[in-house]
Design an enzyme around this catalytic site. Structure first.
Site, PDB file in Angstrom:
ATOM      1  N   LYS A  22       0.837  -1.213   0.000  1.00  0.00           N
ATOM      2  CA  LYS A  22       0.000   0.000   0.000  1.00  0.00           C
ATOM      3  C   LYS A  22       0.870   1.261   0.000  1.00  0.00           C
ATOM      4  O   LYS A  22       0.657   2.174  -0.798  1.00  0.00           O
ATOM      5  CB  LYS A  22      -0.897  -0.001   1.244  1.00  0.00           C
ATOM      6  CG  LYS A  22      -1.521   1.350   1.564  1.00  0.00           C
ATOM      7  CD  LYS A  22      -2.388   1.313   2.811  1.00  0.00           C
ATOM      8  CE  LYS A  22      -1.691   1.466   4.121  1.00  0.00           C
ATOM      9  NZ  LYS A  22      -1.426   2.852   4.558  1.00  0.00           N
ATOM     10  N   ASN A  23       1.855   1.310   0.903  1.00  0.00           N
ATOM     11  CA  ASN A  23       2.602   2.553   1.080  1.00  0.00           C
ATOM     12  C   ASN A  23       3.622   2.809  -0.031  1.00  0.00           C
ATOM     13  O   ASN A  23       4.237   3.875  -0.079  1.00  0.00           O
ATOM     14  CB  ASN A  23       3.258   2.590   2.465  1.00  0.00           C
ATOM     15  CG  ASN A  23       2.203   2.722   3.562  1.00  0.00           C
ATOM     16  OD1 ASN A  23       1.039   3.018   3.279  1.00  0.00           O
ATOM     17  ND2 ASN A  23       2.607   2.501   4.806  1.00  0.00           N
ATOM     18  N   CYS A 117      -5.457   7.902   9.454  1.00  0.00           N
ATOM     19  CA  CYS A 117      -5.582   7.193  10.729  1.00  0.00           C
ATOM     20  C   CYS A 117      -5.290   8.135  11.887  1.00  0.00           C
ATOM     21  O   CYS A 117      -4.373   8.961  11.814  1.00  0.00           O
ATOM     22  CB  CYS A 117      -4.577   6.045  10.787  1.00  0.00           C
ATOM     23  SG  CYS A 117      -5.137   4.564   9.952  1.00  0.00           S
ATOM     24  N   ARG A 122       0.103  14.491  13.177  1.00  0.00           N
ATOM     25  CA  ARG A 122       0.720  14.165  11.879  1.00  0.00           C
ATOM     26  C   ARG A 122       0.842  15.443  11.056  1.00  0.00           C
ATOM     27  O   ARG A 122       0.139  15.643  10.069  1.00  0.00           O
ATOM     28  CB  ARG A 122      -0.094  13.086  11.163  1.00  0.00           C
ATOM     29  CG  ARG A 122      -0.164  11.813  11.972  1.00  0.00           C
ATOM     30  CD  ARG A 122      -0.873  10.705  11.252  1.00  0.00           C
ATOM     31  NE  ARG A 122      -0.013  10.041  10.291  1.00  0.00           N
ATOM     32  CZ  ARG A 122      -0.437   9.099   9.459  1.00  0.00           C
ATOM     33  NH1 ARG A 122      -1.690   8.752   9.446  1.00  0.00           N
ATOM     34  NH2 ARG A 122       0.399   8.521   8.625  1.00  0.00           N
ATOM     35  N   PRO A 123       1.778  16.326  11.449  1.00  0.00           N
ATOM     36  CA  PRO A 123       1.920  17.604  10.738  1.00  0.00           C
ATOM     37  C   PRO A 123       2.533  17.421   9.346  1.00  0.00           C
ATOM     38  O   PRO A 123       3.023  16.342   9.014  1.00  0.00           O
ATOM     39  CB  PRO A 123       2.875  18.394  11.644  1.00  0.00           C
ATOM     40  CG  PRO A 123       3.636  17.376  12.400  1.00  0.00           C
ATOM     41  CD  PRO A 123       2.780  16.141  12.502  1.00  0.00           C
ATOM     42  N   LEU A 126       7.381  19.455   7.462  1.00  0.00           N
ATOM     43  CA  LEU A 126       8.612  19.070   6.745  1.00  0.00           C
ATOM     44  C   LEU A 126       8.382  19.026   5.230  1.00  0.00           C
ATOM     45  O   LEU A 126       9.275  19.369   4.456  1.00  0.00           O
ATOM     46  CB  LEU A 126       9.123  17.707   7.242  1.00  0.00           C
ATOM     47  CG  LEU A 126       9.533  17.661   8.717  1.00  0.00           C
ATOM     48  CD1 LEU A 126       9.889  16.240   9.129  1.00  0.00           C
ATOM     49  CD2 LEU A 126      10.718  18.594   8.976  1.00  0.00           C
ATOM     50  N   ASP A 308       4.383   0.387  12.194  1.00  0.00           N
ATOM     51  CA  ASP A 308       3.142  -0.184  11.653  1.00  0.00           C
ATOM     52  C   ASP A 308       2.915  -1.637  12.084  1.00  0.00           C
ATOM     53  O   ASP A 308       1.899  -2.235  11.737  1.00  0.00           O
ATOM     54  CB  ASP A 308       3.133  -0.094  10.109  1.00  0.00           C
ATOM     55  CG  ASP A 308       3.080   1.352   9.641  1.00  0.00           C
ATOM     56  OD1 ASP A 308       2.711   2.223  10.443  1.00  0.00           O
ATOM     57  OD2 ASP A 308       3.422   1.609   8.466  1.00  0.00           O
ATOM     58  N   ILE A 330       8.090   6.671  16.813  1.00  0.00           N
ATOM     59  CA  ILE A 330       7.641   7.456  15.653  1.00  0.00           C
ATOM     60  C   ILE A 330       6.368   8.228  15.995  1.00  0.00           C
ATOM     61  O   ILE A 330       6.256   9.418  15.719  1.00  0.00           O
ATOM     62  CB  ILE A 330       7.359   6.547  14.423  1.00  0.00           C
ATOM     63  CG1 ILE A 330       8.450   5.500  14.242  1.00  0.00           C
ATOM     64  CG2 ILE A 330       7.118   7.380  13.167  1.00  0.00           C
ATOM     65  CD1 ILE A 330       9.747   5.976  13.704  1.00  0.00           C
ATOM     66  N   ARG A 400      -8.578  -0.420   4.559  1.00  0.00           N
ATOM     67  CA  ARG A 400      -7.651   0.587   4.043  1.00  0.00           C
ATOM     68  C   ARG A 400      -6.309  -0.045   3.701  1.00  0.00           C
ATOM     69  O   ARG A 400      -5.601   0.453   2.825  1.00  0.00           O
ATOM     70  CB  ARG A 400      -7.405   1.676   5.097  1.00  0.00           C
ATOM     71  CG  ARG A 400      -8.642   2.407   5.495  1.00  0.00           C
ATOM     72  CD  ARG A 400      -8.317   3.485   6.453  1.00  0.00           C
ATOM     73  NE  ARG A 400      -7.416   4.434   5.800  1.00  0.00           N
ATOM     74  CZ  ARG A 400      -7.089   5.603   6.294  1.00  0.00           C
ATOM     75  NH1 ARG A 400      -7.600   5.969   7.451  1.00  0.00           N
ATOM     76  NH2 ARG A 400      -6.275   6.394   5.658  1.00  0.00           N
TER      77      ARG A 400
HETATM   78  N1  EPU Z   1       6.472  14.464  10.995  1.00  0.00           N
HETATM   79  C1  EPU Z   1       6.599  15.786  11.283  1.00  0.00           C
HETATM   80  N2  EPU Z   1       6.419  16.702  10.262  1.00  0.00           N
HETATM   81  C2  EPU Z   1       6.138  16.311   8.996  1.00  0.00           C
HETATM   82  C3  EPU Z   1       6.021  14.934   8.699  1.00  0.00           C
HETATM   83  C4  EPU Z   1       6.194  14.029   9.733  1.00  0.00           C
HETATM   84  O1  EPU Z   1       6.839  16.174  12.417  1.00  0.00           O
HETATM   85  O2  EPU Z   1       6.008  17.175   8.118  1.00  0.00           O
HETATM   86  C5  EPU Z   1       6.635  13.485  12.073  1.00  0.00           C
HETATM   87  C6  EPU Z   1       5.358  12.639  12.266  1.00  0.00           C
HETATM   88  O3  EPU Z   1       4.438  13.308  13.106  1.00  0.00           O
HETATM   89  C7  EPU Z   1       5.916  11.369  12.855  1.00  0.00           C
HETATM   90  C8  EPU Z   1       7.255  11.239  12.162  1.00  0.00           C
HETATM   91  O4  EPU Z   1       7.605  12.541  11.670  1.00  0.00           O
HETATM   92  O5  EPU Z   1       6.115  11.530  14.233  1.00  0.00           O
HETATM   93  C9  EPU Z   1       7.285  10.260  10.997  1.00  0.00           C
HETATM   94  O6  EPU Z   1       6.193  10.505  10.136  1.00  0.00           O
HETATM   95  P1  EPU Z   1       6.270  10.198   8.587  1.00  0.00           P
HETATM   96  O7  EPU Z   1       6.173  11.478   7.843  1.00  0.00           O
HETATM   97  O8  EPU Z   1       7.436   9.320   8.289  1.00  0.00           O
HETATM   98  O9  EPU Z   1       4.924   9.372   8.367  1.00  0.00           O
HETATM   99  P2  EPU Z   1       4.070   9.372   7.040  1.00  0.00           P
HETATM  100  O10 EPU Z   1       4.990   9.517   5.910  1.00  0.00           O
HETATM  101  O11 EPU Z   1       2.938  10.308   7.154  1.00  0.00           O
HETATM  102  C10 EPU Z   1       4.212   6.820   6.514  1.00  0.00           C
HETATM  103  C11 EPU Z   1       3.256   5.683   6.394  1.00  0.00           C
HETATM  104  C12 EPU Z   1       2.706   5.327   7.756  1.00  0.00           C
HETATM  105  C13 EPU Z   1       3.885   4.940   8.659  1.00  0.00           C
HETATM  106  C14 EPU Z   1       4.893   6.102   8.709  1.00  0.00           C
HETATM  107  C15 EPU Z   1       6.148   5.761   9.485  1.00  0.00           C
HETATM  108  C16 EPU Z   1       2.289   5.961   4.198  1.00  0.00           C
HETATM  109  C17 EPU Z   1       1.092   6.220   3.369  1.00  0.00           C
HETATM  110  N3  EPU Z   1       2.149   6.065   5.513  1.00  0.00           N
HETATM  111  O12 EPU Z   1       3.468   7.903   7.062  1.00  0.00           O
HETATM  112  O13 EPU Z   1       1.888   4.179   7.564  1.00  0.00           O
HETATM  113  O14 EPU Z   1       3.422   4.668   9.942  1.00  0.00           O
HETATM  114  O15 EPU Z   1       5.290   6.454   7.376  1.00  0.00           O
HETATM  115  O16 EPU Z   1       6.778   4.657   8.941  1.00  0.00           O
HETATM  116  O17 EPU Z   1       3.353   5.659   3.673  1.00  0.00           O
HETATM  117  C18 EPU Z   1       0.109   2.701   8.013  1.00  0.00           C
HETATM  118  O18 EPU Z   1       0.351   2.146   6.924  1.00  0.00           O
HETATM  119  O19 EPU Z   1      -0.648   2.219   8.889  1.00  0.00           O
HETATM  120  C19 EPU Z   1       0.744   3.990   8.301  1.00  0.00           C
HETATM  121  C20 EPU Z   1       0.283   4.842   9.228  1.00  0.00           C
END
Ligand code: EPU
Length: 419
Positions: A22-23, A117, A122-123, A126, A308, A330, A400
């Site tokens: 999925k990701n 979710c 989840r800001p 970045l 995850d 995380i 999902r």
């Molecule tokens: N973060 C920030 N600012 C940002 C982005 C992230 O502070 O602009 C923080 C987040 O709050 C978190 C950390 O950085 O504490 C890591 O977040 P990341 O951006 O890596 O998460 P994501 O890219 O939004 C993806 C996966 C998630 C998985 C995370 C971590 C997808 C679609 N989602 O999310 O998957 O948990 O990476 O590996 O790729 C799931 O599949 O159940 C799922 C939630």
């Protein structure tokens, strides 16, 4: 089909074919916006999150045909829109992935703050920081952000927060940088296999990205990207969930269509607990044992133990005699499942970003409520070993991220039906 009914106590035995990741699929599909011509993307899982990105892309002028064999045929037909529909964006965090491609290809993007979710903060700061470094003007409005740039220019940037690198942030910036003028270097890039997969797809479309699989990505901008044909990797989180299910139910399951390298930390963790895992030609065989050891685990960015799979591992640890502890690095709030497992009899205590588990409980089947995707999976695993019947409500979360979970578990011998 809003609930699942599980009669616990059946060992899982047999073979399961793991679906596409999925990701990896979500950002890869978004990146089609960057290209000219047609792309054929194979091994795309049938999931509600994938349906959401398909709807968003349709709305943004991308024609997508679904083939019977899990392939999607995608062609950009109209490049006028730069505003994905708010109601779709708010359904799923990964919809933020269209931001980079829209900005790079259509010079602007107006996008609502994404949903997804509920697993803590989840800001997207970045993502925005990266776009700003590339030269985008950013206007924050009430519920939207608008980005514009006549052209993007390569630059060097550090992309990270107190919680480490960002997976979708790295993906978004990488997708914007492939059409920028000059060289972009992303320091502290996420190394997750799904990010590497996106980079491979972009390179196949004509991008020049090096450093794949490392935390420094170098991207030399190109004039244009062209359609290609690509086979997406399998879902390591689905695979890990089945591995834990096989071990917990003391069954024997062969996982096919997987890359064991992507699961190295999960294999090590389960082996340390006493699970027997054998690598064979087609994948991995997980052999359940009569008893296991408790453990201490910390989630971390790849190649660490994945956040995850945190909830699913906790589900297993509550059944293992002794004291275990999981620390979440995380998403420090990702413990919504704890209260539901405690209702089933688990002895757990949450302290900040950790959950302490006094294991060895025989879980009791009852009605529990799923709160997010991985929490739902943890409750399914608990139901598989609980005494009596477990009803899991709000299982739309599962759809999902797990393709045909009920059917796959039934084929392995679980007593699980939709209600
Ligand atoms: N973060 C920030 N600012 C940002 C982005 C992230 O502070 O602009 C923080 C987040 O709050 C978190 C950390 O950085 O504490 C890591 O977040 P990341 O951006 O890596 O998460 P994501 O890219 O939004 C993806 C996966 C998630 C998985 C995370 C971590 C997808 C679609 N989602 O999310 O998957 O948990 O990476 O590996 O790729 C799931 O599949 O159940 C799922 C939630």
């Amino acid at each position: 089909m809003e609930s699942l009914l599980i009669k616990g106590g059946k060992p899982l035995c047999g073979t399961v074919k793991i679906s596409g990741a999925k990701n990896a699929a979500l950002p890869i599909l978004a990146s089609v916006i960057l290209s000219r011509g047609t792309s054929v993307i194979h091994n795309v899982p049938r999931l509600s999150d994938v349906e959401v990105i398909i709807e968003i892309l349709h709305d943004l002028g991308v024609e997508i045909f679904r083939r019977e064999d899990h392939a999607l045929v995608c062609t950009v037909k109209d490049e006028t829109s730069y505003t994905p529909p708010r109601e779709l964006v708010q359904k799923m965090r990964a919809s933020i992935c269209v931001m980079g491609p829209l900005l790079a290809k259509r010079k602007k993007a107006k996008i609502a703050f994404p949903g997804g979710c509920v697993i803590g903060k989840r800001p997207i700061d970045l993502h925005l920081k990266g776009m700003q470094h590339l030269g985008a003007n950013i206007e924050m409005q009430d519920s939207h952000v608008k980005l514009t740039a006549d052209f993007l220019h390569g630059t060097k940037m550090f992309l990270g927060s107190a919680f480490g690198s960002t997976v979708l942030g790295t993906a978004n910036v990488m997708m914007a940088a492939v059409l920028a003028q000059g060289r972009t270097i992303i320091d502290n890039a996420a190394r997750e296999p799904e990010v590497e997969e996106l980079a491979k797809f972009l390179n196949q479309m004509g991008a020049k990205i090096s450093g794949l699989g490392t935390n420094i990505l170098t991207i030399d901008g190109v004039e244009a990207l062209y359609g290609t044909e690509y086979y997406i990797i399998s879902d390591r989180i689905e695979a890990g969930t089945f591995m834990i299910a096989a071990a917990m139910t003391k069954g024997r399951v062969e996982l096919q269509n997987i890359n064991p390298l992507h699961l190295a930390c999960v294999v090590r963790t389960l082996e340390k607990m006493g699970v027997v895992i054998v690598e064979d030609r087609d994948g991995l065989v997980v052999e359940g044992q009569d008893s296991y050891f408790p453990t201490q685990v910390c989630t971390n960015p790849y190649p660490g133990f994945p956040t995850d799979l945190q909830a699913q591992l906790a589900s297993m640890l509550v059944t293992i005699k002794g004291n275990s502890c999981i620390t979440e690095k995380i998403y420090p709030q990702r413990f919504a499942y704890v209260a539901e497992l405690m209702k089933m009899g688990a002895c757990m205590q949450r302290k900040g970003a950790s959950v302490h588990i006094h294991g060895g409980t025989t879980l009791k089947g009852l009605t529990v409520f799923a709160s997010d995707l991985r929490a739902s999976a943890a409750l399914v695993l608990a139901g598989l070993v609980a005494v009596g019947e477990t009803t899991i409500k709000h299982i739309h979360h599962l759809e999902r991220g797990y393709e045909n979970l009920q059917a796959k578990l039934s084929l392995l011998g679980a007593d699980i039906i939709y209600e």
